[in-house]
Design an enzyme around this catalytic site. Sequence first.
Site, PDB file in Angstrom:
ATOM      1  CG  ASP A  13      42.227  41.480  44.909  1.00 43.71           C
ATOM      2  OD1 ASP A  13      42.131  40.781  43.821  1.00 43.71           O
ATOM      3  OD2 ASP A  13      42.441  40.474  45.908  1.00 43.71           O
ATOM      4  CG  HIS A  30      38.442  42.717  34.906  1.00 43.56           C
ATOM      5  ND1 HIS A  30      39.090  42.788  36.242  1.00 43.56           N
ATOM      6  CD2 HIS A  30      38.475  41.537  34.357  1.00 43.56           C
ATOM      7  CE1 HIS A  30      39.582  41.563  36.449  1.00 43.56           C
ATOM      8  NE2 HIS A  30      39.121  40.869  35.406  1.00 43.56           N
ATOM      9  CG  LEU A 124      47.703  61.838  41.286  1.00 41.34           C
ATOM     10  CD1 LEU A 124      47.826  61.779  42.698  1.00 41.34           C
ATOM     11  CD2 LEU A 124      46.398  60.921  40.925  1.00 41.34           C
TER      12      LEU A 124
HETATM   13  C1  IPE Z   1      47.182  41.098  42.802  1.00 40.79           C
HETATM   14  O1  IPE Z   1      45.864  40.449  42.533  1.00 40.79           O
HETATM   15  C2  IPE Z   1      47.335  41.696  41.244  1.00 40.79           C
HETATM   16  C3  IPE Z   1      46.526  43.074  40.878  1.00 40.79           C
HETATM   17  C4  IPE Z   1      45.642  43.431  41.733  1.00 40.79           C
HETATM   18  C5  IPE Z   1      46.683  43.472  39.540  1.00 40.79           C
HETATM   19  P1  IPE Z   1      45.482  38.903  42.183  1.00 40.79           P
HETATM   20  O2  IPE Z   1      44.114  38.775  42.477  1.00 40.79           O
HETATM   21  O3  IPE Z   1      46.390  38.651  40.965  1.00 40.79           O
HETATM   22  O4  IPE Z   1      46.305  38.532  43.546  1.00 40.79           O
HETATM   23  P2  IPE Z   1      46.075  36.671  44.340  1.00 40.79           P
HETATM   24  O5  IPE Z   1      46.148  35.810  42.864  1.00 40.79           O
HETATM   25  O6  IPE Z   1      44.873  36.700  44.912  1.00 40.79           O
HETATM   26  O7  IPE Z   1      47.416  36.636  45.379  1.00 40.79           O
HETATM   27  C1  IPE Z   2      41.699  42.711  40.500  1.00 44.30           C
HETATM   28  O1  IPE Z   2      40.589  42.068  40.454  1.00 44.30           O
HETATM   29  C2  IPE Z   2      42.222  42.884  38.889  1.00 44.30           C
HETATM   30  C3  IPE Z   2      43.445  42.095  38.560  1.00 44.30           C
HETATM   31  C4  IPE Z   2      43.961  41.434  39.335  1.00 44.30           C
HETATM   32  C5  IPE Z   2      43.368  42.439  37.146  1.00 44.30           C
HETATM   33  P1  IPE Z   2      40.646  40.269  40.446  1.00 44.30           P
HETATM   34  O2  IPE Z   2      40.423  39.937  38.790  1.00 44.30           O
HETATM   35  O3  IPE Z   2      41.790  39.894  40.881  1.00 44.30           O
HETATM   36  O4  IPE Z   2      39.192  40.053  41.110  1.00 44.30           O
HETATM   37  P2  IPE Z   2      39.276  38.804  42.114  1.00 44.30           P
HETATM   38  O5  IPE Z   2      40.217  38.686  43.302  1.00 44.30           O
HETATM   39  O6  IPE Z   2      39.115  37.487  41.432  1.00 44.30           O
HETATM   40  O7  IPE Z   2      37.756  39.004  42.669  1.00 44.30           O
HETATM   41 MG    MG Z   3      42.207  39.155  42.855  1.00 44.18          MG
END
Ligand code: IPE
Ligand code: IPE
Ligand code: MG
Length: 236
Positions: A13, A30, A124
């Site tokens: 995240d 990303h 792994l």
């Molecule tokens: C969870 O993260 C999904 C992934 C890391 C793929 P999100 O960023 O989507 O979750 P919320 O919306 O903050 O709960």
């Molecule tokens: C995690 O990073 C990747 C996915 C959920 C696909 P985010 O895209 O959720 O990044 P934040 O949480 O908005 O910073």
């Molecule tokens: Mg996120």
Amino acid sequence: MANVPVHLAIILDGNGRWAKKKGLPRNAGHVQGAHVLEDMCEIVWNKGIKYLTVYAFSSENWKRPSDEVALLMKLLRDYMKNSVKRAMKNNMRVRVIGDKNGLDEDLRVSIAELEDATKGNTGLNFTIALNYGGRDEIVRAVRKLSSEHDAEFMKNLSEDDLASALDTSGMPDPDLLIRTCGEERISNFLLWQISYSEFYFADCAWPDFNEAELDKALESYSSRTRRFGGLVKGEE
Ligand code: IPE
Ligand code: IPE
Ligand code: MG
């Protein structure tokens, strides 16, 4: 390090926040996050971890803007197509969990090819959760079981029966779950499997995650006493 988790799960995240902080578009986060993930597979294996499961795209992430969804799908497509060589070199077995029916046909084909090419590898066990939701996985498992068995079987359904119909069938439950970038929630990841997992929340965003950050999480894990509802020696 003593007492390393067999199975490490990570909620990747903070890609978007990482990019925003640098004045870059979310998609740049990303791209960087995908590089970090490739390196992390090798780092965790060198620590003695046998299973790594990462949350890459949730069943709820389709709500993101279409250009962001498109970039994430492109990164995942590229990964499935381009990582066979590296996976073979590292003896890594790659699997995808989640509802594959919701993915484009060409991506499904690339996933099947990567899973098939690496299925005999003994290094792994790397699992990518893609179009994955914990509730969705449980519902799909129940539907699968009820389509394959009679009412009597369903009436006597056991925990093992249900676990065997999940996408993670045959895998041990995660011992440690890490979520990066400060949020302390599960966001529908591995709901069934994390019943007794230890949780670790890292402040750093996923694109900044590295071996030193992993070591902090592993150190915290190794100091914990896991009781699984019982007592450990010396506590009786
Ligand atoms: C969870 O993260 C999904 C992934 C890391 C793929 P999100 O960023 O989507 O979750 P919320 O919306 O903050 O709960
Ligand atoms: C995690 O990073 C990747 C996915 C959920 C696909 P985010 O895209 O959720 O990044 P934040 O949480 O908005 O910073
Ligand atoms: Mg996120």
